[in-house]
Design a protein around this motif. Structure first.
Motif: not given
Length: 130
Positions: A100-114
């Motif tokens: 199968g496959h996995v899609v992972a997104v790079c995020v930052d969590s400024e103020g609790g928001e992704l």
């Protein structure tokens, strides 16, 4: 070149029928992903890679005591995400158990928001080598 690692299927991976539960199989895939990051010195990316998509096809059962080989490799590397492919081989039975496959997104969590952000260059390079 794919990253490869071996594991054994333990009792806690299995259900009442003695077959590894799908959620535990995906946990083994994530364990291989963590081992990949550790091998590249990238454990600090943990917590920055929520899953956007996961697809798995289960082809042959894994049972307690089976030895498995997990392979992961880049399917697509983008500025803000990676789609990596995986396969699990049941070495005990000599059969492919899952793919199968996995899609992972790079995020930052400024103020609790992704918020999606550009992936670190070292992360992108590590996946391009896999």
């Amino acid at each position: 070149m794919p990253f490869e690692t071996r594991y054994r299927v333990y009792w806690h991976h299995t259900d009442g029928a003695g077959i590894a539960h799908f959620s535990r199989i995906l946990a083994i895939v994530e364990q291989a992903e963590e081992d990949f990051y550790a091998s590249k010195g990238l454990l600090h990316v943990h917590g920055r890679l929520p899953r956007r998509e996961v697809y798995a096809s289960f082809l042959y059962p894994l049972r307690r005591g089976d030895e498995v080989l997990v392979r992961i490799w880049a399917g697509e590397v983008r500025r803000r995400a990676v789609r990596y492919r995986f396969e699990i081989l049941n070495l005990t039975a000599g059969r492919k158990a899952a793919e199968g496959h996995v899609v992972a997104v790079c995020v930052d969590s400024e103020g609790g928001e992704l918020k999606a952000v550009e992936c670190p260059q070292e992360f992108v390079e590590a996946w391009k080598e896999a």
